[in-house]
Write an enzyme that holds these catalytic residues in place. Structure first.
Site, PDB file in Angstrom:
ATOM      1  CG  ASP A 137      -2.057   0.971   1.102  1.00 40.22           C
ATOM      2  OD1 ASP A 137      -2.356   1.399  -0.036  1.00 40.22           O
ATOM      3  OD2 ASP A 137      -2.661   1.317   2.138  1.00 40.22           O
TER       4      ASP A 137
ATOM      5  CG  HIS B 110      -0.538   1.687  -9.226  1.00 38.26           C
ATOM      6  ND1 HIS B 110      -0.766   1.359  -7.909  1.00 38.26           N
ATOM      7  CD2 HIS B 110      -1.603   2.455  -9.597  1.00 38.26           C
ATOM      8  CE1 HIS B 110      -1.904   1.903  -7.505  1.00 38.26           C
ATOM      9  NE2 HIS B 110      -2.429   2.572  -8.512  1.00 38.26           N
TER      10      HIS B 110
ATOM     11  CG  LEU C  75       1.792 -12.334  -8.061  1.00 39.27           C
ATOM     12  CD1 LEU C  75       1.800 -11.885  -9.513  1.00 39.27           C
ATOM     13  CD2 LEU C  75       2.700 -11.426  -7.249  1.00 39.27           C
TER      14      LEU C  75
HETATM   15  C1  IPE Z   1      -5.345  -2.639   0.129  1.00 40.66           C
HETATM   16  O1  IPE Z   1      -5.067  -1.316  -0.090  1.00 40.66           O
HETATM   17  C2  IPE Z   1      -5.342  -3.393  -1.161  1.00 40.66           C
HETATM   18  C3  IPE Z   1      -4.033  -3.515  -1.801  1.00 40.66           C
HETATM   19  C4  IPE Z   1      -2.888  -3.057  -1.368  1.00 40.66           C
HETATM   20  C5  IPE Z   1      -4.048  -4.252  -3.024  1.00 40.66           C
HETATM   21  P1  IPE Z   1      -6.218  -0.236  -0.289  1.00 40.66           P
HETATM   22  O2  IPE Z   1      -5.533   1.058  -0.527  1.00 40.66           O
HETATM   23  O3  IPE Z   1      -7.162  -0.692  -1.335  1.00 40.66           O
HETATM   24  O4  IPE Z   1      -6.951  -0.275   1.123  1.00 40.66           O
HETATM   25  P2  IPE Z   1      -7.786   0.830   1.864  1.00 40.66           P
HETATM   26  O5  IPE Z   1      -8.845   1.325   0.917  1.00 40.66           O
HETATM   27  O6  IPE Z   1      -6.851   1.929   2.244  1.00 40.66           O
HETATM   28  O7  IPE Z   1      -8.339   0.137   3.071  1.00 40.66           O
HETATM   29  C1  IPE Z   2      -1.697   0.163  -3.254  1.00 33.16           C
HETATM   30  O1  IPE Z   2      -1.465   1.520  -3.337  1.00 33.16           O
HETATM   31  C2  IPE Z   2      -1.977  -0.456  -4.589  1.00 33.16           C
HETATM   32  C3  IPE Z   2      -3.360  -0.897  -4.768  1.00 33.16           C
HETATM   33  C4  IPE Z   2      -4.300  -0.828  -3.873  1.00 33.16           C
HETATM   34  C5  IPE Z   2      -3.711  -1.463  -6.054  1.00 33.16           C
HETATM   35  P1  IPE Z   2      -2.649   2.562  -3.359  1.00 33.16           P
HETATM   36  O2  IPE Z   2      -3.019   2.843  -4.770  1.00 33.16           O
HETATM   37  O3  IPE Z   2      -3.768   2.145  -2.484  1.00 33.16           O
HETATM   38  O4  IPE Z   2      -1.917   3.822  -2.742  1.00 33.16           O
HETATM   39  P2  IPE Z   2      -2.551   4.894  -1.763  1.00 33.16           P
HETATM   40  O5  IPE Z   2      -3.072   4.147  -0.576  1.00 33.16           O
HETATM   41  O6  IPE Z   2      -3.619   5.603  -2.516  1.00 33.16           O
HETATM   42  O7  IPE Z   2      -1.400   5.774  -1.410  1.00 33.16           O
HETATM   43 MG    MG Z   3      -4.120   2.413  -0.520  1.00 33.93          MG
END
Ligand code: IPE
Ligand code: IPE
Ligand code: MG
Length: 245
Positions: free
Chosen positions: A27, A44, A143
């Site tokens: 995350d 990403h 994954l």
């Molecule tokens: C969890 O992160 C899912 C992944 C890292 C794939 P999110 O960014 O989707 O989670 P929330 O919304 O902060 O709980």
């Molecule tokens: C995690 O990073 C990747 C996925 C959930 C696919 P985020 O895209 O959730 O990154 P933040 O939380 O917005 O910084």
């Molecule tokens: Mg996130």
């Protein structure tokens, strides 16, 4: 403390207790990109690079299973452009894995409901799966794509109900129908980015996992950060509800 200091402090190797299975909620990609005024897709992309580094470090350390949360059942709520960029990164990664699995010595398994993914992605997943079965290596990277802990439990119950050879419903029987069938439960779950929640990750399997949270955003996570998490893990006292003398 004593145990940790006995050996020289060389990456990962100073640890007396290495987890067999490490799981990571990757995350913070979006915030990483925002801080640099870049599009979320760049975050990403950087996150995918971190995953490559960490997977190869886990192989070096001899960690048997690395499970990463790459796309949740809830992530479809994001703008189509962002979802597409994540799926394209996955495509690229799987193609690369097919070409380099022998060299990299990491088996790849995809966990989640892949039936709704684009057909070409499903094909890449099954090719990766086929190849992974032929690779003799200690490390497996799982994954999690279109993965949700609740969805997995429902899926497992349905599969169990339809199985002609189903046994009486017990914890170990249901575990056989989870996406993680045959994989030991995660010993350590790491969540970077400062969020302190599980976000529907490995709900069934993490019942007795140790958790490690760090403010570092996933694209900035590195070998040193993993060492810190492993050092923290090595000091934990896992009691599983019992008592220790
Ligand atoms: C969890 O992160 C899912 C992944 C890292 C794939 P999110 O960014 O989707 O989670 P929330 O919304 O902060 O709980
Ligand atoms: C995690 O990073 C990747 C996925 C959930 C696919 P985020 O895209 O959730 O990154 P933040 O939380 O917005 O910084
Ligand atoms: Mg996130």
């Amino acid at each position: 403390m004593g145990i940790l200091r006995r050996k020289p402090k060389k990456a990962g190797q100073a640890l007396s207790v290495l987890p067999r299975h490490v799981a990571i909620i990757m995350d913070g990609n979006g915030r990483w990109a925002k801080k640099r005024s870049l599009p979320r897709s760049a975050g990403h992309s950087a996150g995918a690079e971190t995953f490559r580094r960490i997977a190869s470090y886990c192989r070096k350390l001899g960690i048997e299973y690395l499970t990463v949360y790459a796309f949740s059942t809830e992530n479809w709520k994001r703008p189509k452009e962002e979802v597409d960029s994540i799926m394209n990164l996955l495509r690229r990664y799987l193609k690369e894995a097919i070409d380099s699995m022998e060299r990299e010595q990491v088996r790849i398994k995809v966990l989640g409901d892949t039936s709704v993914l684009d057909k070409d992605l499903q094909e890449l997943i099954s090719r990766t799966d086929g190849l992974s079965h032929q690779i003799e290596t200690k490390t497996q990277a799982n994954l999690c794509i279109n993965y949700g802990g609740r969805d997995e439990i429902i899926h497992a119950v349905r599969e169990w109900m339809n199985a002609p050879d189903r046994q009486e419903l017990t914890e170990s029987e249901l575990s056989k129908y989870m996406y993680t069938s045959g994989i030991p439960d995660p010993d350590l779950v790491i969540r970077p980015s400062g969020e302190v929640r599980i976000s529907n990750f490995l709900l069934w399997q993490s019942a007795y996992s140790e958790f490690y949270f760090t403010d570092t955003l996933w694209p900035d996570f590195n070998e040193r950060e993993l060492d810190r998490a492993l050092e923290s893990y090595a000091k934990r006292d896992r009691r599983y509800g019992g008592v220790k003398g």
